[in-house]
Design an enzyme around this catalytic site. Structure first.
Site, short mmCIF file in Angstrom:
data_model
loop_
_atom_site.label_atom_id
_atom_site.label_comp_id
_atom_site.label_asym_id
_atom_site.label_seq_id
_atom_site.Cartn_x
_atom_site.Cartn_y
_atom_site.Cartn_z
N ASP A 416 -5.60 14.82 2.32
CA ASP A 416 -4.33 14.49 2.34
C ASP A 416 -4.32 13.78 3.71
O ASP A 416 -5.21 13.96 4.44
CB ASP A 416 -3.39 15.55 2.10
N LYS A 417 -3.44 12.82 3.96
CA LYS A 417 -3.11 12.25 5.19
C LYS A 417 -2.03 12.89 6.03
O LYS A 417 -2.25 13.51 7.09
CB LYS A 417 -2.66 10.82 5.27
N THR A 418 -0.92 12.79 5.47
CA THR A 418 0.18 13.36 6.33
C THR A 418 0.26 14.80 6.65
O THR A 418 0.11 15.56 5.68
CB THR A 418 1.72 12.98 5.69
N LYS A 584 15.43 -5.23 12.90
CA LYS A 584 13.95 -4.73 13.26
C LYS A 584 13.23 -5.02 12.11
O LYS A 584 13.79 -4.61 10.75
CB LYS A 584 14.05 -3.46 13.80
N THR A 698 -3.57 9.90 -0.16
CA THR A 698 -2.33 9.82 0.25
C THR A 698 -1.27 9.23 -0.28
O THR A 698 -1.36 8.41 -1.40
CB THR A 698 -2.20 9.45 1.56
N ASP A 700 1.04 7.74 0.97
CA ASP A 700 1.75 6.90 2.00
C ASP A 700 1.33 5.41 1.45
O ASP A 700 0.62 5.23 0.61
CB ASP A 700 1.13 7.02 3.14
N LYS A 802 -4.12 12.50 -7.46
CA LYS A 802 -4.93 13.10 -6.60
C LYS A 802 -5.81 14.04 -7.42
O LYS A 802 -7.22 14.13 -7.05
CB LYS A 802 -4.21 14.02 -5.64
N ASP A 826 0.03 18.05 -2.61
CA ASP A 826 -1.70 18.46 -2.54
C ASP A 826 -1.91 19.49 -3.52
O ASP A 826 -3.22 19.84 -3.66
CB ASP A 826 -2.09 18.53 -1.00
#
Lengths: 1117, 371
Positions: A416-418, A584, A698, A700, A802, A826
């Protein structure tokens, strides 16, 4: 199977230890299948009881006191090994057959059974305890017009209960009313989906009007009809009938069990599903029983040995028949036959006798001993200080004790990333204001200084509201701001105004930001520390402290963020009446909308942006624009019209936004670091050297994932090509055509290059394309391609995908896989992989609970795999080799002896030492063996149990003889010498890398060496004979060792954080990880003009307006 | 299972209470693992690396060490004098042929025969006299277990009620057999006497010692007569009967009360079953008398046999063995030969390995060092 899963059922995996669903009580299970619609009447217990809906008590335990013994024994005897030994035991109880006394089998069997039973009992007691703890939690129930504090298990469907802040939601509730305006409640769903940010739920207006009036609530006679219990967390369908009117219910009004109420004083809810019917309980996935490949090997071996055993016994039975005819018949003088036994029967009996005698080849103690060794290795993992994380006081934990040796065989890691690779902490790292770069330190000679932990931090103590956790190292920025530089002040003012963060001020000065995404929070915090403190917001105003001065801005409009716009703006009126638009967003998007006057600044800023991107930072560009009063008035008018329009509202708003967000003045850029966990790049590098492939899966965005890929060294600039497969239609719907186009190259690569590829490639694929690629006809190609790439990153994937990716690799590569993650999303892949590793981090405990191993930092993976995995594997292999060797020796001794003792199944080694040896040899080594032998052979023992221990004197008399010792000496040398000679010859003639390394670099290099040996273990080494390659490797190893030595001597030397500075044109887009602003709620008109619009809310909620995202979207197809 | 959040909850309370305990004076325990050599797996270990420098000398040393040991063992074994004579009486010419032919279980008059033999060498020091049996399956499973250790240990109850294992030799008539079982029943009951035919014509009977032939543990621990105080074995064994094949009851095995009943050493020796179908058991010891004369001088002897034990039916053989012993036991050239051959093989292997090392090892090393 994959497509079926995809199409029929979504499983958000929430994981619970096994057995929960399996052991629902039968009535509930029956109801679950028969119930078609749920009908609940509020405040009407008798009516609801008549439906026999499950109450809120849960039961996850398997046994009670009475059922434990029979059920547990039954389950244990379902295991083949146990059943086999039971059979042996029965055989031994037959005197004609019994060649060993029965307790040689009974003892180990009882040992095994009782050990398992104790473990099971312990587990079940824990389950009972936790059940009791949960069932006995207290909650306020409204009964007969009074609020009573009751236990959770006494909550019935149809009850109205009152929840308070920070309480767990008791059951699945229909939200009736809350303390917050607009009947909102905030919940944290970390236990359900692993997301820590708050989510918003909103009650229907008619029920919300009841407020906390007990009379109104107890008079509430609503009737709810809804779907039967199911496990879909993101869907709910039902209607509420109240005062003759029907109201539609959706997921937005349901509080699920497992959530926690936050920032909400109180709320009332109607229980719809209780206990086992709640979505949480319905989601308790089944835990598959994980077995290692050694287990499979063992099973195969045991089966072969069975065959072998029966062959041996058959031969011996024939021998017995011959002996009985030829010798036995004449030896009856001294040994008469038993009545009725002839040669045939005797041979038949001796077959079974030999089954018993030779059962040592199918040893029960093997299973026990293997478990014991694994347990020992697990303890070593638990005890390892090098995998202990002092900050959280978390040691590594082997939650499953049976998989250790598999750790040494991993070929694929799915990460996983986060929270796993990254800390999920965003830090405001650098910024560019008006063409000046801040955030880097230079020494006197103008050289860039590496920022480490020791570097002095900027002192923010002058600012009482500053966040003490915020670190910044560049003093010049603070000086600039305090000097009153207008651009710098505007820069931070923008950061303090343009966002959707919710402030929380419990005590005076103790600010807490509730940000939807961590990067937004970090920007607002940065502004806070530099003297522009965002303090509070109302729908119409934003109050900030500007350098200690309280300023209230009137918030005129929020131009919300979304994935297409990739920017957000606010229009505010300052106290002095000036109206300004602050914006922004992603650099490319903002650059298109800048005033021509900024050309020069743009150039400089672009340079900085490139630099930031090269460092793997997430960048945002800031701009502003002053607005004229009359234009603004007219725009507001149009905006109001557009936002109340019934059709084409989105487009009209977009147009308006587009119109006003142009000719802006560039302020600068921010760079936020998505902080990697310590040592991640180095770990990945080491694992890659051990020939372990790492895939990142991920949820994301692609940009974020890519960014992390670069900063982890998984993607490198020198890679030949980075394939990106991202079929993303504006609506986010997967477009098959586009995906196919995107996948076209897949086929191309496959045909052009065959398995062997020159150079490094990387593959980035997003969820939509993946869904397509995972279909039957493409999945193999996907796999082939992916395996040719050095790096694979899947972004925007759902938990289910996943798991599917893991399953795909498991299925076709026959490789051992490991999944590592920290969040509930996950869990599915952790369960799917051979080995699941949970990071015990911030995102709840979900992943850890379903994992096999858990620790606090990704970098410990290196030690877990390369040290513990390797050692466990080697130890296990050595043990198994020795064990089989030992058993075969035992067996063959008896096989040969059969030829001398008339095939009568007489033992040549006494039975008692037999049991002892089998049971304790491996446990306590030779010392224990001798100790036990001497005890058992002692006179004392004999006098107590005359008929059980008849070997008194044997040891004493035999060990007195020098002959015995000479023979032992000779025999042991004879056993060792051939092996030594063979190995020596092999080392001389065909040395492996290991040998060379061992010879050259003798001592304490662990990892580097382990990495290589590891890769050798899991790979065929046949083609490694090429000298050139070997030399390279050896050279590398030497280099590595030098590195390790230095690292070991000077502990945690700061690893070069970003060794390669990329020259890249690739920059991150809009850096927020979310796809939509903080719901329509905080920033939309509804929130801004809340009072006058209140009446319309019920209506608007049911239209297709963008809803707050409550759970991560999962495509249902 | 709902424990997902229960655990979380539990975790919170645990840490909370832990903190409280810490404040209350209790020690807040860190979960940091202990830094012990065992837990951190730092226990000293030896992983030998097989280099030419260690392996080759080891082989040569083992070779050079084993060959002398082997020679020593072989010489020792060869110095042991052993004489063996088969008196079964299979051939017509054999003196015991008639006894073997005319054997009957209930013959009242024992058949005797004399077997002459000649010792070529004088036997110094103590000489051990064995009887040997061949093709006798004392190691058959049913045979081995056909005994009652409890009875042999002097247990009164077992004396009256022998274990079932003794079947079919547990009871005779209605009386329990003492000692019961097939092993006891088949006890070797030939009596052997040695007579030295002095060259001057006189026949000298060699004195044979019947005690000290059993293990100390057997004689003093494992085997005991029942009725510990009562020395009158006849009374003690009353109510039991002798084994079917025996000619006299167990309490008449010897006149010496310390060698009678279950603790009769001939009996004890017999009861320790042999591992192989061909075996020898110690029968008597011929004690050395003086330092001047050999125990058994060179010359002619006669073995006087009272032929009671039938082996012809299963083609068994009976032997008498005379042997001296050394520090390493009886004659056993195998161990010496094994040592010699292992030693030589080691030496040879050492040479082979040396050659291999010269041919291949250097090449590999050179390749490594050059890079």
């Amino acid at each position: 199977m994959h497509s079926k899963l995809l199409s029929t059922e979504i499983k958000i995996s929430i994981c619970f230890p096994a057995a929960a669903v399996k052991h629902l009580n039968p009535i509930v299970a029956l109801m679950f299948f028969s119930e078609e619609e749920r009908y609940v009447r509020a405040n009407d217990r008798p009516s609801n009881l008549s439906y026999n809906y499950a109450n809120n008590a849960i039961r996850t335990s398997k046994y009670n006191i009475f059922t434990f013994l029979p059920l547990n024994l039954f389950e244990q005897f379902r295991r083949l090994a146990n059943a086999y030994f039971l059979f042996l035991l029965v055989l031994q109880l037959i005197p004609q057959v019994s060649s060993l006394s029965w307790f040689t089998t009974a003892l180990p069997l009882i040992l095994v059974l009782s050990m398992t039973a104790v473990k099971d009992a312990n587990d079940d007691i824990n389950r009972h305890k936790s059940d009791r703890q949960v069932n006995n939690r207290m909650v306020n129930i409204l009964i007969d017009g009074v609020l009573k504090n009751e236990k959770w298990m006494n909550v019935q469907v149809g009850d109205i209960i009152k929840l308070e802040s920070n309480q767990f939601v008791t059951a699945d509730l229909l939200l009736l009313s809350s303390s917050e305006p607009l009947n909102l409640v905030y919940v944290e769903t970390a236990e359900l989906d692993g997301e820590t940010n708050l989510k918003v739920k909103q009650a229907l207006t008619p029920t919300g009007e009841m407020g906390d009036s007990i009379e109104a609530l107890s008079a509430f006679k609503g009737e709810v009809r809804c779907e039967p219990p199911n496990n879909r967390l993101d869907k709910f369908k039902g209607t509420l009938t109240m005062n003759g009117q029907n109201y539609g219910l959706d997921n937005d009004k349901i509080l699920l069990r497992g959530c926690t109420l936050r920032n909400t004083e109180w709320c009332f809810g109607l229980v719809i599903f209780g206990g086992p019917d709640t979505k949480l309980m319905q989601n308790s996935g089944k835990t598959k029983f994980k077995r290692t490949s050694i287990d499979h090997l063992m099973n195969v071996l045991v089966l072969c040995i069975f065959g072998f055993l029966f062959t041996l016994c058959f031969i011996l039975a024939i021998g017995n028949a011959i002996w009985e005819v030829k010798e036995g018949s004449v030896f009856t003088v001294f040994l008469p036959r038993e009545p009725g036994v002839n040669a045939g029967l005797s041979s038949f009996l001796s077959f079974w006798s030999y089954v018993i005698v030779l059962n040592a080849v199918v040893p029960i103690s093997l299973y026990v001993s293997v478990e014991v060794i694994r347990l020992g290795n697990s303890f070593f993992i638990n005890w390892d200080r090098k995998m202990y994380y002092p900050k959280n006081d978390t040691p590594a934990q082997a939650r499953t004790t049976t998989l250790n040796e598999e750790l040494g065989q991993i070929k694929y890691i799915f990460s996983d990333k986060t929270g796993t690779l990254t800390q999920n902490i965003m830090t405001f790292n650098k910024c560019s204001i008006n063409g000046k770069n801040y955030g880097e330190l230079y020494d006197f000679s103008g050289q860039r200084v590496e920022i480490t932990e020791k570097t002095q931090k900027v002192d923010f103590s002058w600012n009482k509201l500053a966040d003490p956790k915020f670190d910044f190292h560049d003093y010049s920025l603070l000086e600039t701001v305090r000097e009153g530089n207008p651009e710098a002040q505007a820069f931070f003012r923008l950061l303090a105004l343009c966002h959707t963060v919710m402030p929380e001020e419990k005590k005076d000065g103790e600010l807490n930001y509730q940000a939807q995404s961590p990067d937004e929070g970090s920007l607002v915090t940065a502004a806070r520390n530099f003297g522009f403190v965002f303090r509070s917001r109302t729908p119409e105003t934003i109050t900030i402290m500007e350098m200690g001065e309280k300023v209230t801005y009137e918030l005129l409009a929020v131009l919300d963020f979304n994935n297409i716009r990739k920017r957000m703006s606010v229009i505010v009126r300052s106290p002095d009446g000036k109206m300004t638009l602050y914006c922004k967003g992603a650099d490319t998007i903002i650059y298109e909308r800048l005033d021509h006057s900024c050309k020069k600044l743009m150039k400089v800023t672009t340079g900085h942006l490139n630099e930031y991107a090269g460092d793997g930072l997430r960048t945002l560009v800031l701009a502003y624009k002053h607005l004229k009063e009359n234009y603004m008035e007219e725009w507001t008018q149009r905006h109001h019209e557009a936002s109340t329009a019934l059709d084409g509202r989105e487009e009209r708003l977009d147009e308006l936004y587009e119109e006003i967000e142009k000719d802006m003045i560039l302020l600068g850029a921010t760079a936020v670091e998505d902080k990697l966990q310590d040592g991640v790049p180095q770990t990945i590098e080491q694992l890659a050297k051990a020939d372990i492939k790492i895939w990142v899966l991920t949820g994301d965005k692609q940009e974020t994932a890519e960014n992390i890929g670069y900063s982890c060294n998984m993607l490198r600039e020198e890679m030949k090509e980075v394939f990106i497969v991202a079929a993303n239609t504006p609506e986010g719907e997967p477009s098959v055509a586009k995906a196919r186009a995107g996948l076209f190259w897949l086929q191309k690569t496959e045909t052009v290059q065959d398995e062997q590829v020159e150079g490094d490639y990387a593959l980035i694929i997003n969820g939509h394309s993946l869904a397509f690629a995972l279909e039957k006809d493409l999945e193999l190609e996907l796999l082939r391609t992916a395996c040719m790439c050095q790096t694979v990153i899947c972004c925007r994937v759902t938990p289910l995908q996943k798991a599917q990716v893991v399953e795909l690799v498991k299925k076709y590569k026959q490789a051992i896989t490991l999944a590592i993650g920290d969040g509930a999303n996950d869990v599915s892949m952790i369960k799917a992989a051979h080995i699941g590793v949970g990071i015990s981090g911030q995102e709840g405990m979900q992943a850890v609970l379903s994992s096999d191993f858990s620790f606090a930092q990704f970098r410990y993976l290196q030690r877990l795999l390369l040290v513990h995995g390797r050692w466990s594997y080697l130890r296990m292999c050595k043990f198994l080799q020795y064990f089989f060797y030992k058993n075969f020796t035992f067996t063959f001794v008896h096989f040969w002896y059969a030829f001398f003792c008339g095939f009568s199944a007489q033992l040549c080694i006494d039975t008692y030492s037999w049991t002892t040896v089998n049971q304790f040899f491996v446990w306590g080594s030779l010392a224990a063996y001798f100790a036990i032998t001497f005890t058992m052979y002692s006179s004392g023992m004999f006098l107590i149990f005359t008929s059980i221990f008849p070997f008194v004197g044997t040891v004493r008399n035999s060990l007195n003889q020098p002959n015995v010792w000479l023979t032992i000496f000779l025999a042991s040398l004879l056993c060792v010498l051939p092996v030594v000679a063979l190995r020596f010859i092999l080392i001389q003639i065909r040395p492996t890398i290991n040998d060379k390394v061992k010879k050259h670099l003798r001592p304490n290099i662990v990892y580097a060496f382990c990495g290589y040996e590891y890769s050798l273990m899991s790979h065929n080494t046949t083609n490694l004979g090429k000298d050139v390659f070997l030399q390279k490797v050896v050279l590398l190893l030497i280099l590595l060792q030098v590195r390790y030595k230095t690292q070991m001597e000077a502990p945690p030397a700061p690893a070069p954080r970003r060794p390669v500075r990329r020259v890249s044109t690739r920059r991150s887009g809009y850096a927020f990880s979310h796809s939509q602003g903080y719901g329509a709620l905080v920033t939309s008109e509804r929130f801004l003009f809340k009072r006058p619009m209140k009446g319309r809310l019920a209506f608007s909620v049911q239209t297709d307006t963008p809803q707050p995202k409550l759970f991560r979207p999962i495509p249902v197809e | 299972m709902a424990s997902s959040y229960k655990d979380e909850d539990g975790h919170i309370t645990v840490s909370g209470s832990g903190a409280a305990a810490g404040a209350g004076g209790g020690s807040l325990r860190s979960k940091k693992p202990e830094n012990t050599a065992f837990k951190q797996q730092r226990l000293p270990a030896w992983q030998p690396i097989l280099t030419a420098g260690t392996v080759l000398p080891a082989f040569f040393i083992i070779g050079l060490m084993f060959i002398p040991i082997g020679i020593g063992l072989y010489v020792t074994s060869n110095n042991i004098k052993e004489f063996e004579i088969d008196y079964t009486g299979v051939e017509m010419s054999s003196p015991c042929f008639t006894c073997a032919q005319n054997f009957s279980w209930n013959g009242t008059k024992p058949c005797t025969c004399s077997v002459p033999f000649h010792l070529d060498q004088p036997y110094e020091s103590n000489v051990f006299m064995y009887y040997g049996l061949s093709n006798f399956y004392q190691n058959h499973r049913r045979y081995v277990k056909s005994r009652d250790d409890s009875q042999l240990n002097g247990n009164e109850e077992s004396l009256r009620k022998p274990s079932k294992e003794c079947e079919p030799y547990a009871k005779h008539g209605n009386k329990p057999i003492a000692p019961c079982g097939a092993i006891a029943n088949s006890m070797f009951n030939d009596s052997l006497e040695l007579i030295y035919n002095d060259p001057n014509g006189t026949k000298v009977q060699i004195p044979l010692t019947a005690t000290g032939i059993a293990w100390w543990t057997d004689k003093h621990v494992k085997f005991r007569n029942p009725g510990a105080e009562n020395t009158n074995l006849t009374v003690v064994f009353q109510g039991t009967t002798q084994p079917v094949n025996w000619r006299r009851p167990v309490f008449q095995l010897d006149s010496d009360p310390d060698n009678n009943g279950f603790i009769n050493e001939d009996f004890i020796v017999w009861m320790r079953t042999a591992a192989l179908p061909t075996f020898r058991k110690l029968y008597r010891i011929i004690q050395r008398r003086s330092n001047v004369h050999p125990t058994l001088p060179r010359g002619n002897y006669t073995l006087e046999v009272v032929y009671n034990y039938p082996v012809r039916s299963f083609e068994g053989r009976k032997r008498m063995i005379l042997s001296t012993i050394s520090w390493m036991g009886g004659k056993n050239p195998f161990l010496g030969i094994a040592y010699i051959s292992v030693g030589s093989v080691c030496f040879l292997l050492g040479v082979v390995l040396l050659i291999i090392h010269h041919k291949y090892g250097n090449r590999n090393n050179a390749a490594e060092i050059s890079h």
